[in-house]
Design a protein around this motif. Structure first.
Motif, short mmCIF file in Angstrom:
data_model
loop_
_atom_site.label_atom_id
_atom_site.label_comp_id
_atom_site.label_asym_id
_atom_site.label_seq_id
_atom_site.Cartn_x
_atom_site.Cartn_y
_atom_site.Cartn_z
N GLU A 86 0.87 -1.21 -0.07
CA GLU A 86 0.11 0.09 -0.01
C GLU A 86 0.98 1.19 0.15
O GLU A 86 1.77 1.29 0.84
CB GLU A 86 -0.87 0.06 1.22
N PRO A 87 0.68 2.11 -0.88
CA PRO A 87 1.44 3.42 -0.78
C PRO A 87 1.16 4.17 0.45
O PRO A 87 0.01 4.25 0.80
CB PRO A 87 0.98 4.39 -2.15
N CYS A 88 2.35 4.70 0.96
CA CYS A 88 2.36 5.58 2.29
C CYS A 88 2.53 6.97 1.85
O CYS A 88 3.49 7.25 1.36
CB CYS A 88 3.32 4.86 3.10
N TYR A 89 1.63 7.93 2.16
CA TYR A 89 1.70 9.20 1.67
C TYR A 89 2.48 10.06 2.56
O TYR A 89 2.53 11.35 2.50
CB TYR A 89 0.42 9.73 1.10
N GLY A 90 2.52 9.63 3.83
CA GLY A 90 3.37 10.38 4.71
C GLY A 90 3.07 9.69 6.14
O GLY A 90 2.39 8.67 6.18
N LEU A 91 3.81 10.46 7.10
CA LEU A 91 3.89 10.00 8.53
C LEU A 91 3.38 11.21 9.26
O LEU A 91 3.68 12.12 9.06
CB LEU A 91 5.23 9.43 8.97
#
Length: 106
Positions: A86-91
């Motif tokens: 799953e793409p992670c767009y930030g933290l």
């Protein structure tokens, strides 16, 4: 674009791999995604007992290692693969909750 696998591999807490209670999957506004969070917790609590993320170069390599070294069924491994890629767009570091939020667009 980093994936959940990339983030789990690169983020540490006190120089240790993250534990399940330390991460939650959210949208960009911080609303938790319970289904993906539960799946991620299951992966961390169960599958990662058998494998260290530091030893794995890619999410498919991790899934293949789990396939060959655990009795996990293919449908479970398929779901693990989905969360890992799953793409992670930030933290977001939610200090008051002592959690790291992985931001996805689902």
């Amino acid at each position: 674009m980093q994936t959940v696998f990339d983030v789990l591999k690169s983020v540490s807490v006190n120089h240790q791999e993250v534990e399940s209670h330390q991460v939650v999957v959210t949208d960009a506004k911080g609303k938790p995604n319970g289904l993906l969070t539960d799946l991620l917790h299951d992966l961390i609590n169960n599958a990662l007992l058998f494998v260290s993320l530091k030893e794995m170069a890619t999410a498919p390599a991790l899934i293949e290692r789990l396939r060959s070294h655990t009795p996990l069924p293919d449908d479970v491994l398929s779901e693990y693969s989905k969360i890992l890629t799953e793409p992670c767009y930030g933290l977001n570091f939610a200090l008051q909750k002592a959690q790291i939020e992985l931001i996805v667009r689902r």
